[in-house]
Design a protein around this motif. Structure first.
Motif, PDB file in Angstrom:
ATOM      1  N   ILE A  29      48.046  40.947  49.991  1.00  0.00           N
ATOM      2  CA  ILE A  29      48.691  39.657  49.731  1.00  0.00           C
ATOM      3  C   ILE A  29      49.929  39.865  48.867  1.00  0.00           C
ATOM      4  CG2 ILE A  29      48.406  37.424  48.577  1.00  0.00           C
ATOM      5  CD1 ILE A  29      45.391  37.611  49.391  1.00  0.00           C
ATOM      6  N   GLU A  30      49.793  40.693  47.835  1.00  0.00           N
ATOM      7  CA  GLU A  30      50.933  40.978  46.951  1.00  0.00           C
ATOM      8  C   GLU A  30      52.084  41.612  47.738  1.00  0.00           C
ATOM      9  OE1 GLU A  30      52.081  43.506  42.936  1.00  0.00           O
ATOM     10  OE2 GLU A  30      50.000  43.427  43.579  1.00  0.00           O
ATOM     11  N   ASN A  31      51.769  42.560  48.605  1.00  0.00           N
ATOM     12  CA  ASN A  31      52.807  43.206  49.415  1.00  0.00           C
ATOM     13  C   ASN A  31      53.510  42.205  50.323  1.00  0.00           C
ATOM     14  OD1 ASN A  31      52.117  45.644  48.249  1.00  0.00           O
ATOM     15  ND2 ASN A  31      50.939  46.360  49.998  1.00  0.00           N
ATOM     16  N   HIS A  32      52.750  41.288  50.882  1.00  0.00           N
ATOM     17  CA  HIS A  32      53.339  40.286  51.768  1.00  0.00           C
ATOM     18  C   HIS A  32      54.342  39.421  51.002  1.00  0.00           C
ATOM     19  CE1 HIS A  32      53.543  37.672  55.279  1.00  0.00           C
ATOM     20  NE2 HIS A  32      53.460  36.647  54.440  1.00  0.00           N
ATOM     21  N   PHE A  33      53.932  38.938  49.823  1.00  0.00           N
ATOM     22  CA  PHE A  33      54.838  38.100  49.035  1.00  0.00           C
ATOM     23  C   PHE A  33      55.999  38.903  48.459  1.00  0.00           C
ATOM     24  CE2 PHE A  33      51.346  34.976  49.066  1.00  0.00           C
ATOM     25  CZ  PHE A  33      52.069  33.896  49.516  1.00  0.00           C
TER      26      PHE A  33
END
Length: 107
Positions: free
Chosen positions: A91-95
């Motif tokens: 999720i962090e990588n996506h954002f």
């Protein structure tokens, strides 16, 4: 979304949609926040922290577990839950990718 329509999107899009759907309820966000604040937890602990009945908490935990956002280990008659760091990293990588792309945009 029906299975036929989700096949039109990338695996990453479908994975992110599943994660965001699982996180789209305030009770689930509260559960994640609670799990981040404790070392381990059983369902009964969460029931004492949130203004929801035990069956409702169990359903929310099931949704989070199905999305692989949390993990559960059986210890005796209790289930101890924790956050899955690999999924949170996704999720962090996506954002982070969104933020990086926005730096180069003008509107």
């Amino acid at each position: 979304m029906g299975a036929s329509k989700s096949a039109s999107f990338s695996t990453e899009h479908n994975e992110m949609a599943t994660l965001f759907k699982a996180l789209s309820h305030p009770a689930r966000i509260a559960i994640v926040d609670y799990l981040l604040s404790v070392d381990s937890c059983i369902c009964g602990d969460i029931v004492n922290e949130l203004p929801l009945a035990q069956p409702t908490i169990s359903q929310h935990l099931k949704e989070l577990k199905n999305a692989n956002i949390i993990k559960g280990n059986i210890e005796g008659t209790a289930i101890c839950y924790c956050i899955n760091p690999e999924i949170i990293q996704k999720i962090e990588n996506h954002f982070s990718s969104i933020t990086h792309q926005l730096k180069n945009k003008c509107c």
